[in-house]
Write a protein that holds these residues in place. Sequence first.
Motif, PDB file in Angstrom:
ATOM      1  N   CYS A  50      49.416  17.440 -75.671  1.00  0.00           N
ATOM      2  CA  CYS A  50      50.597  16.600 -75.909  1.00  0.00           C
ATOM      3  C   CYS A  50      50.725  15.501 -74.864  1.00  0.00           C
ATOM      4  O   CYS A  50      51.756  14.830 -74.792  1.00  0.00           O
ATOM      5  CB  CYS A  50      51.856  17.468 -75.913  1.00  0.00           C
ATOM      6  SG  CYS A  50      51.845  18.766 -77.155  1.00  0.00           S
ATOM      7  N   THR A  51      49.699  15.316 -74.051  1.00  0.00           N
ATOM      8  CA  THR A  51      49.730  14.271 -73.030  1.00  0.00           C
ATOM      9  C   THR A  51      48.907  13.081 -73.519  1.00  0.00           C
ATOM     10  O   THR A  51      48.137  13.185 -74.472  1.00  0.00           O
ATOM     11  CB  THR A  51      49.153  14.767 -71.690  1.00  0.00           C
ATOM     12  OG1 THR A  51      47.734  14.934 -71.815  1.00  0.00           O
ATOM     13  CG2 THR A  51      49.790  16.083 -71.275  1.00  0.00           C
ATOM     14  N   ALA A  52      49.035  11.949 -72.836  1.00  0.00           N
ATOM     15  CA  ALA A  52      48.286  10.742 -73.206  1.00  0.00           C
ATOM     16  C   ALA A  52      46.875  10.744 -72.636  1.00  0.00           C
ATOM     17  O   ALA A  52      46.014  10.001 -73.096  1.00  0.00           O
ATOM     18  CB  ALA A  52      49.049   9.506 -72.736  1.00  0.00           C
ATOM     19  N   GLU A  53      46.616  11.604 -71.660  1.00  0.00           N
ATOM     20  CA  GLU A  53      45.322  11.646 -70.976  1.00  0.00           C
ATOM     21  C   GLU A  53      44.443  12.773 -71.524  1.00  0.00           C
ATOM     22  O   GLU A  53      44.954  13.801 -71.975  1.00  0.00           O
ATOM     23  CB  GLU A  53      45.541  11.882 -69.476  1.00  0.00           C
ATOM     24  CG  GLU A  53      46.363  10.828 -68.790  1.00  0.00           C
ATOM     25  CD  GLU A  53      45.667   9.481 -68.707  1.00  0.00           C
ATOM     26  OE1 GLU A  53      44.422   9.467 -68.521  1.00  0.00           O
ATOM     27  OE2 GLU A  53      46.347   8.455 -68.853  1.00  0.00           O
ATOM     28  N   PRO A  54      43.117  12.618 -71.440  1.00  0.00           N
ATOM     29  CA  PRO A  54      42.240  13.719 -71.863  1.00  0.00           C
ATOM     30  C   PRO A  54      42.345  14.901 -70.900  1.00  0.00           C
ATOM     31  O   PRO A  54      42.690  14.734 -69.728  1.00  0.00           O
ATOM     32  CB  PRO A  54      40.836  13.106 -71.819  1.00  0.00           C
ATOM     33  CG  PRO A  54      40.948  11.933 -70.929  1.00  0.00           C
ATOM     34  CD  PRO A  54      42.373  11.455 -70.985  1.00  0.00           C
ATOM     35  N   ILE A  55      42.067  16.087 -71.409  1.00  0.00           N
ATOM     36  CA  ILE A  55      42.066  17.301 -70.588  1.00  0.00           C
ATOM     37  C   ILE A  55      40.743  18.022 -70.785  1.00  0.00           C
ATOM     38  O   ILE A  55      40.109  17.908 -71.837  1.00  0.00           O
ATOM     39  CB  ILE A  55      43.234  18.250 -70.942  1.00  0.00           C
ATOM     40  CG1 ILE A  55      43.183  18.662 -72.424  1.00  0.00           C
ATOM     41  CG2 ILE A  55      44.564  17.626 -70.592  1.00  0.00           C
ATOM     42  CD1 ILE A  55      44.178  19.731 -72.817  1.00  0.00           C
ATOM     43  N   GLU A  56      40.337  18.742 -69.763  1.00  0.00           N
ATOM     44  CA  GLU A  56      39.178  19.621 -69.867  1.00  0.00           C
ATOM     45  C   GLU A  56      39.713  21.023 -70.096  1.00  0.00           C
ATOM     46  O   GLU A  56      40.484  21.535 -69.280  1.00  0.00           O
ATOM     47  CB  GLU A  56      38.339  19.571 -68.598  1.00  0.00           C
ATOM     48  CG  GLU A  56      37.704  18.220 -68.333  1.00  0.00           C
ATOM     49  CD  GLU A  56      37.006  18.164 -66.993  1.00  0.00           C
ATOM     50  OE1 GLU A  56      36.579  19.223 -66.482  1.00  0.00           O
ATOM     51  OE2 GLU A  56      36.908  17.048 -66.444  1.00  0.00           O
ATOM     52  N   ASN A  81      46.785  13.349 -76.926  1.00  0.00           N
ATOM     53  CA  ASN A  81      47.519  13.453 -78.190  1.00  0.00           C
ATOM     54  C   ASN A  81      46.648  13.907 -79.371  1.00  0.00           C
ATOM     55  O   ASN A  81      46.818  13.435 -80.492  1.00  0.00           O
ATOM     56  CB  ASN A  81      48.219  12.121 -78.509  1.00  0.00           C
ATOM     57  CG  ASN A  81      49.249  11.790 -77.465  1.00  0.00           C
ATOM     58  OD1 ASN A  81      50.079  12.626 -77.116  1.00  0.00           O
ATOM     59  ND2 ASN A  81      49.182  10.583 -76.917  1.00  0.00           N
ATOM     60  N   THR A  82      45.725  14.813 -79.088  1.00  0.00           N
ATOM     61  CA  THR A  82      44.910  15.430 -80.140  1.00  0.00           C
ATOM     62  C   THR A  82      44.889  16.934 -79.906  1.00  0.00           C
ATOM     63  O   THR A  82      45.501  17.441 -78.971  1.00  0.00           O
ATOM     64  CB  THR A  82      43.466  14.881 -80.181  1.00  0.00           C
ATOM     65  OG1 THR A  82      42.819  15.185 -78.938  1.00  0.00           O
ATOM     66  CG2 THR A  82      43.429  13.383 -80.433  1.00  0.00           C
ATOM     67  N   GLU A  83      44.133  17.625 -80.735  1.00  0.00           N
ATOM     68  CA  GLU A  83      44.055  19.083 -80.634  1.00  0.00           C
ATOM     69  C   GLU A  83      42.620  19.538 -80.872  1.00  0.00           C
ATOM     70  O   GLU A  83      41.803  18.798 -81.412  1.00  0.00           O
ATOM     71  CB  GLU A  83      44.983  19.733 -81.648  1.00  0.00           C
ATOM     72  CG  GLU A  83      44.618  19.402 -83.081  1.00  0.00           C
ATOM     73  CD  GLU A  83      45.646  19.881 -84.085  1.00  0.00           C
ATOM     74  OE1 GLU A  83      45.237  20.197 -85.210  1.00  0.00           O
ATOM     75  OE2 GLU A  83      46.840  19.935 -83.744  1.00  0.00           O
ATOM     76  N   HIS A 138      50.380  24.502 -76.341  1.00  0.00           N
ATOM     77  CA  HIS A 138      50.716  23.091 -76.171  1.00  0.00           C
ATOM     78  C   HIS A 138      50.646  22.732 -74.686  1.00  0.00           C
ATOM     79  O   HIS A 138      51.331  23.349 -73.873  1.00  0.00           O
ATOM     80  CB  HIS A 138      52.121  22.812 -76.700  1.00  0.00           C
ATOM     81  CG  HIS A 138      52.254  23.028 -78.174  1.00  0.00           C
ATOM     82  ND1 HIS A 138      52.590  22.015 -79.040  1.00  0.00           N
ATOM     83  CD2 HIS A 138      52.083  24.122 -78.951  1.00  0.00           C
ATOM     84  CE1 HIS A 138      52.629  22.478 -80.281  1.00  0.00           C
ATOM     85  NE2 HIS A 138      52.331  23.769 -80.247  1.00  0.00           N
ATOM     86  N   ILE A 139      49.827  21.726 -74.372  1.00  0.00           N
ATOM     87  CA  ILE A 139      49.706  21.235 -73.005  1.00  0.00           C
ATOM     88  C   ILE A 139      50.683  20.071 -72.882  1.00  0.00           C
ATOM     89  O   ILE A 139      50.576  19.082 -73.615  1.00  0.00           O
ATOM     90  CB  ILE A 139      48.269  20.753 -72.703  1.00  0.00           C
ATOM     91  CG1 ILE A 139      47.219  21.753 -73.194  1.00  0.00           C
ATOM     92  CG2 ILE A 139      48.119  20.432 -71.218  1.00  0.00           C
ATOM     93  CD1 ILE A 139      47.371  23.170 -72.726  1.00  0.00           C
ATOM     94  N   THR A 140      51.634  20.168 -71.966  1.00  0.00           N
ATOM     95  CA  THR A 140      52.699  19.171 -71.885  1.00  0.00           C
ATOM     96  C   THR A 140      52.604  18.324 -70.617  1.00  0.00           C
ATOM     97  O   THR A 140      51.883  18.659 -69.674  1.00  0.00           O
ATOM     98  CB  THR A 140      54.080  19.850 -71.905  1.00  0.00           C
ATOM     99  OG1 THR A 140      54.272  20.548 -70.664  1.00  0.00           O
ATOM    100  CG2 THR A 140      54.214  20.806 -73.072  1.00  0.00           C
ATOM    101  N   ASP A 141      53.383  17.232 -70.616  1.00  0.00           N
ATOM    102  CA  ASP A 141      53.488  16.384 -69.412  1.00  0.00           C
ATOM    103  C   ASP A 141      54.263  17.072 -68.301  1.00  0.00           C
ATOM    104  O   ASP A 141      54.243  16.643 -67.162  1.00  0.00           O
ATOM    105  CB  ASP A 141      54.185  15.065 -69.766  1.00  0.00           C
ATOM    106  CG  ASP A 141      53.254  14.104 -70.497  1.00  0.00           C
ATOM    107  OD1 ASP A 141      52.056  14.073 -70.162  1.00  0.00           O
ATOM    108  OD2 ASP A 141      53.728  13.402 -71.407  1.00  0.00           O
ATOM    109  N   LYS A 142      54.973  18.141 -68.640  1.00  0.00           N
ATOM    110  CA  LYS A 142      55.774  18.874 -67.655  1.00  0.00           C
ATOM    111  C   LYS A 142      54.938  19.890 -66.886  1.00  0.00           C
ATOM    112  O   LYS A 142      55.470  20.835 -66.310  1.00  0.00           O
ATOM    113  CB  LYS A 142      56.947  19.566 -68.344  1.00  0.00           C
ATOM    114  CG  LYS A 142      57.923  18.592 -68.939  1.00  0.00           C
ATOM    115  CD  LYS A 142      59.058  19.307 -69.604  1.00  0.00           C
ATOM    116  CE  LYS A 142      59.991  18.295 -70.240  1.00  0.00           C
ATOM    117  NZ  LYS A 142      61.054  18.914 -70.996  1.00  0.00           N
TER     118      LYS A 142
END
Length: 167
Positions: A50-56, A81-83, A138-142
């Motif tokens: 749910c963030t704008a940046e990619p995650i590993e 913003n993908t899954e 869900h991975i959040t900005d928080k």
Amino acid sequence: MSTNVNNVVSTMKSVDKSISNDEILTNGLLSSSTTARAPPHVYSCFVINCTAEPIECSLKYNGRPGEEKFDEIVNVTISGNTEHYFPRKFFQPELPDSYCKWVKIITNIRVKKANKQILEVNYPFEHVRYPIRNWEFHITDKEEILSKPPTRVVNVLKYENLDQYEC
């Protein structure tokens, strides 16, 4: 009492001679109306960034308890913003003697965000009360990973290898 209950009572009494039949039934040591609770296993899941940046993202599947040879770790990068869908995984521990398939259990999700912060959740996951497929994380900005029940049936047209996805 049924024959199976009598066998269990006999076994329990042989282990501890001080237990009476009434104690076993009335104190909850054994009850014909009590059933074992289903384990809170997650078999497949979506990790939703749910963030704008990619995650590993690193997800661990566990096979048979106490035997690491069936465990598996899957590493993916999930764009902002993908899954990503992590399907059920099966293994057959007793080949060729048995054709029984076992399903692996998701036990750990570790995420490295663009700011290098590490987030992690482990089994048992929050809100999971019984075995389930298509759970959502869900991975959040928080700076948290939220554990949530499925919000939709899997849209199989969106994914490859359609036979791996279940509604």
